[in-house]
Design a protein around this motif. Structure first.
Motif, PDB file in Angstrom:
ATOM      1  N   LEU A  86      36.429  63.837  18.398  1.00 43.92           N
ATOM      2  CA  LEU A  86      35.540  63.453  19.508  1.00 43.92           C
ATOM      3  C   LEU A  86      36.317  62.940  20.711  1.00 43.92           C
ATOM      4  O   LEU A  86      35.872  62.076  21.460  1.00 43.92           O
ATOM      5  CB  LEU A  86      34.530  62.404  19.039  1.00 43.92           C
ATOM      6  N   ALA A  87      37.531  63.494  20.882  1.00 47.80           N
ATOM      7  CA  ALA A  87      38.341  63.215  22.067  1.00 47.80           C
ATOM      8  C   ALA A  87      38.471  61.725  22.352  1.00 47.80           C
ATOM      9  O   ALA A  87      38.200  61.238  23.446  1.00 47.80           O
ATOM     10  CB  ALA A  87      37.781  63.949  23.281  1.00 47.80           C
ATOM     11  N   GLU A  88      38.898  60.984  21.345  1.00 45.32           N
ATOM     12  CA  GLU A  88      39.055  59.539  21.508  1.00 45.32           C
ATOM     13  C   GLU A  88      40.167  59.186  22.490  1.00 45.32           C
ATOM     14  O   GLU A  88      40.220  58.080  23.006  1.00 45.32           O
ATOM     15  CB  GLU A  88      39.329  58.897  20.143  1.00 45.32           C
ATOM     16  N   ASP A  89      41.079  60.131  22.726  1.00 44.36           N
ATOM     17  CA  ASP A  89      42.179  59.872  23.649  1.00 44.36           C
ATOM     18  C   ASP A  89      41.939  60.579  24.990  1.00 44.36           C
ATOM     19  O   ASP A  89      42.797  61.243  25.530  1.00 44.36           O
ATOM     20  CB  ASP A  89      43.515  60.309  23.051  1.00 44.36           C
ATOM     21  N   LYS A  90      40.742  60.431  25.520  1.00 43.93           N
ATOM     22  CA  LYS A  90      40.401  61.007  26.811  1.00 43.93           C
ATOM     23  C   LYS A  90      41.200  60.326  27.926  1.00 43.93           C
ATOM     24  O   LYS A  90      41.545  59.155  27.839  1.00 43.93           O
ATOM     25  CB  LYS A  90      38.915  60.845  27.108  1.00 43.93           C
ATOM     26  N   ILE A  91      41.476  61.113  28.971  1.00 43.99           N
ATOM     27  CA  ILE A  91      42.121  60.583  30.165  1.00 43.99           C
ATOM     28  C   ILE A  91      41.229  60.923  31.348  1.00 43.99           C
ATOM     29  O   ILE A  91      40.902  62.095  31.564  1.00 43.99           O
ATOM     30  CB  ILE A  91      43.509  61.215  30.386  1.00 43.99           C
ATOM     31  N   MET A  92      40.817  59.932  32.111  1.00 41.72           N
ATOM     32  CA  MET A  92      40.034  60.195  33.315  1.00 41.72           C
ATOM     33  C   MET A  92      40.987  60.660  34.411  1.00 41.72           C
ATOM     34  O   MET A  92      41.895  59.939  34.810  1.00 41.72           O
ATOM     35  CB  MET A  92      39.284  58.939  33.762  1.00 41.72           C
ATOM     36  N   ASN A  93      40.819  61.901  34.867  1.00 36.85           N
ATOM     37  CA  ASN A  93      41.714  62.418  35.893  1.00 36.85           C
ATOM     38  C   ASN A  93      41.198  62.075  37.284  1.00 36.85           C
ATOM     39  O   ASN A  93      40.061  61.607  37.441  1.00 36.85           O
ATOM     40  CB  ASN A  93      41.922  63.928  35.706  1.00 36.85           C
ATOM     41  N   PRO A  94      42.017  62.276  38.321  1.00 37.51           N
ATOM     42  CA  PRO A  94      41.615  61.869  39.674  1.00 37.51           C
ATOM     43  C   PRO A  94      40.361  62.564  40.193  1.00 37.51           C
ATOM     44  O   PRO A  94      39.711  62.061  41.110  1.00 37.51           O
ATOM     45  CB  PRO A  94      42.835  62.250  40.526  1.00 37.51           C
ATOM     46  N   PRO A 112      48.006  59.281  37.537  1.00 35.68           N
ATOM     47  CA  PRO A 112      47.632  60.344  38.467  1.00 35.68           C
ATOM     48  C   PRO A 112      46.851  59.822  39.677  1.00 35.68           C
ATOM     49  O   PRO A 112      47.054  60.283  40.802  1.00 35.68           O
ATOM     50  CB  PRO A 112      46.779  61.273  37.602  1.00 35.68           C
ATOM     51  N   ALA A 113      45.958  58.850  39.459  1.00 37.05           N
ATOM     52  CA  ALA A 113      45.187  58.298  40.575  1.00 37.05           C
ATOM     53  C   ALA A 113      46.110  57.623  41.585  1.00 37.05           C
ATOM     54  O   ALA A 113      45.911  57.741  42.807  1.00 37.05           O
ATOM     55  CB  ALA A 113      44.154  57.314  40.052  1.00 37.05           C
ATOM     56  N   GLU A 114      47.115  56.909  41.100  1.00 35.98           N
ATOM     57  CA  GLU A 114      48.075  56.272  41.998  1.00 35.98           C
ATOM     58  C   GLU A 114      48.910  57.308  42.736  1.00 35.98           C
ATOM     59  O   GLU A 114      49.247  57.125  43.913  1.00 35.98           O
ATOM     60  CB  GLU A 114      48.972  55.326  41.204  1.00 35.98           C
ATOM     61  N   ASP A 116      52.042  57.775  29.521  1.00 37.05           N
ATOM     62  CA  ASP A 116      50.631  57.618  29.173  1.00 37.05           C
ATOM     63  C   ASP A 116      49.805  58.828  29.598  1.00 37.05           C
ATOM     64  O   ASP A 116      48.698  59.043  29.089  1.00 37.05           O
ATOM     65  CB  ASP A 116      50.056  56.359  29.815  1.00 37.05           C
ATOM     66  N   ASP A 117      50.312  59.598  30.530  1.00 40.57           N
ATOM     67  CA  ASP A 117      49.606  60.780  31.020  1.00 40.57           C
ATOM     68  C   ASP A 117      50.126  62.065  30.373  1.00 40.57           C
ATOM     69  O   ASP A 117      49.609  63.146  30.631  1.00 40.57           O
ATOM     70  CB  ASP A 117      49.759  60.868  32.554  1.00 40.57           C
ATOM     71  N   TYR A 118      51.125  61.968  29.520  1.00 41.71           N
ATOM     72  CA  TYR A 118      51.797  63.142  28.947  1.00 41.71           C
ATOM     73  C   TYR A 118      50.868  63.870  27.975  1.00 41.71           C
ATOM     74  O   TYR A 118      50.264  63.274  27.092  1.00 41.71           O
ATOM     75  CB  TYR A 118      53.052  62.684  28.212  1.00 41.71           C
TER      76      TYR A 118
END
Length: 547
Positions: free
Chosen positions: A250-258, A435-437, A505-507
């Motif tokens: 269930l995609a527990e390691d989601k990353i919110m992209n910019p 990525p947001a930064e 952390d974004d890898y």
């Protein structure tokens, strides 16, 4: 001897094999048969020793034996219908020898003592026939025998054990979710592979490996009924070296992209991605067409992976550099003189690219390659400088080295192993950066996600890449979606424009499930890891609207 010459001179052996009833794509079986246990490693060792002894008795100075069982399951759907369910199995043995300083290879589906003995003797006969035209003897890098060892993909849930009905239910749920959000067409697929490979050699290795790969994917299309055009978006999933837990997590390691929606690392929410794809496809229909010019690019890992694959992975294959692949796939601009100089700037100082078949969850992850060499990580580009290539046991002497990189691979027991691309990955930045930064520091740019169409020349130098999603960046903010975007550059110029790389952390991985190479052609699976990366002043073109 060049590999293509070896293949040509081995033609009589391959011709004989063509009449022996081999089914290269596998024999159709039931889903239940995929779960039947394979041959016990002890029984494989007995058969391997028969081959090793038979080849030695005919004059071979080196022999390796690969006993392989390859299982594949594909499930595909379109809208509300199941289109295809296929299960296949292939089982056999491939034997490679050196006799009179020359390679010989033979394979058989007759995995019996007599069949294997005959196959080994045929391989030696082919080697001796080839040796009449051999100019230099084969020299193998030394490899210490590993004894009896095992290696398994560390899966939590064997995807082959999940009922086909559950897989169909998932895919149809994906389709329904996309259609409920306004798309006209959707197809979805699930590809599952299990390779049960046993390797033995006269070096003293008996290696039993159980390797798993999975790839869930889809494509959705929204139609502009008024104008008669359409836009599509493919899945942003990466094929992985995992079990069904990739889809159960269930995609527990989601990353919110910019751009404001989730991307995924080592688990994947296929339904959520399909809903997002439906919305994106509709948005793309009315998105602003890009104005050509120079832009700073912010490239998401699920896009950058393909650029790494084509502009770094392929040109640093040593056989391609040497011209062995020229007839099929071209050569490489990254010639030996550039490497020998010791200062060829492949990229900026920020660019550190490694080859590594030991990365967990990657498609190339395995304990040992198909020459029985223990897999490892090594540098290809260090601080922007070209420092090495991808090479196997009979190649590394060209580089003045005495240890194989451990990247030999064959896609079947019936195929001869040769140098194949391992995972080739861009190391993350060492400073904390999201990525947001990264986007906040871009005045005029484009943020790109997903794999699109591409073109690259025969030397892997001049190229053009598209993508799935494009977002305009103005004064540090994403201001809206763009369409018709592709960027053009050459490999050295592009990688030297790399100015920032996000941290670990974004890898995450991009993957190629079917990468072709060689004559006869073989297919392999390979991952490319990276974090979101910035490239400055890249030429962006408008590819032209079709609505």
């Amino acid at each position: 001897m060049k590999r293509r010459d070896f293949i040509h001179l081995s033609g009589m052996g391959l011709g004989a094999l063509a009449t022996s009833g081999l089914v290269m794509m596998g024999n159709p079986v039931s889903a239940e048969q995929l779960l039947e246990p394979g041959m016990d490693p002890a029984a494989k060792k007995v058969l391997a020793d028969i081959a090793l002894n038979a080849a030695r008795g005919k004059g071979a100075t080196y022999t390796d034996v690969r006993i392989g069982r390859y299982l594949r399951q594909n499930v595909s759907t379109r809208e509300k219908n199941v289109q295809n369910i296929s299960n296949s199995e292939t089982f056999g043995v491939g034997i490679r020898v050196i006799a009179n300083g020359t390679w010989g290879f033979s394979a058989t589906s007759d995995v019996s003592p007599d069949g294997i003995k005959s196959c080994a003797e045929t391989a030696v006969a082919i080697a001796k026939a080839n040796s009449k035209l051999q100019k230099e003897p084969v020299v193998l890098a030394p490899e210490k025998g590993h004894g009896e060892v095992t290696w398994n993909t560390p899966i939590k849930k064997n995807a082959m054990e999940v009922p086909v009905k559950d897989k169909i239910d998932l895919l149809l749920k994906v389709n329904n979710s996309a259609m409920d959000n306004g798309v006209a067409f959707v197809n979805s697929s699930l590809f599952i592979i299990n390779e049960q490979k046993y390797f033995a050699s006269t070096d003293g290795s008996y290696i039993d490996q159980d390797i798993h790969r999975i790839w869930p994917t889809f494509s959705v299309t929204a139609v502009n009924k008024g104008a008669g055009g359409f836009r599509s978006r493919q899945a942003l999933s990466a094929p992985m070296g995992m079990g069904y837990e990739y889809l159960d997590g269930l995609a527990e390691d989601k990353i919110m992209n910019p751009a404001g929606f989730n991307s995924y690392k080592n688990s994947y929410d296929m339904v959520e991605d399909a809903i997002g794809a439906a919305k994106h496809s509709k948005e793309k229909i009315t998105a602003k067409s890009v104005i050509p010019g120079k832009y700073d690019l912010v490239l998401d890992p699920d896009h950058l992976g393909l650029t790494i694959h084509e502009s770094v992975g392929h040109p640093l294959e040593l056989d391609r550099v040497l011209g062995y692949e020229a007839n099929y796939a071209g050569t490489s601009f990254a010639t030996l003189d550039k490497w020998k100089s010791g200062d060829f700037k492949y990229g900026s100082d920020k660019v550190n690219i490694v080859a590594d078949k030991t990365q967990p969850f990657s498609l190339g992850n395995t304990g040992y390659d198909d020459e029985g060499v223990k897999c490892k990580e090594w540098d290809l580009i260090k601080n922007g400088v070209l420092v090495n290539y991808q090479a196997i046991r009979d190649q590394v002497k060209i580089l003045g080295e005495n240890e194989s990189n451990g990247c030999a691979f064959a896609d079947s027991w019936s195929s001869v192993q040769f140098q194949r691309m391992p995972n080739v990955s861009l190391k993350p930045g060492t400073e904390k950066l999201s990525p947001a930064e990264m986007v906040k520091n871009v005045e005029k740019g484009v943020y790109i996600l997903g794999r699109g169409s591409y073109s690259i020349d025969q030397q892997r130098y001049n190229f053009q890449f598209g993508g799935q999603l494009f977002y305009e960046i103005k004064n540090g903010e994403i201001v809206g979606m763009l369409e018709d975007v592709a960027y053009q550059s050459n490999t050295q110029e592009f990688w030297n424009s790399c100015s920032q790389i996000c941290d670990k952390d974004d890898y995450k991985f991009f993957g190629s499930f079917n990468d072709g190479k060689g004559q006869p052609s073989q297919s392999s699976a390979v991952s490319h890891g990276s974090s979101t990366t910035r490239f400055d002043g890249v030429n962006v073109i408008n590819t032209g609207r079709n609505i």
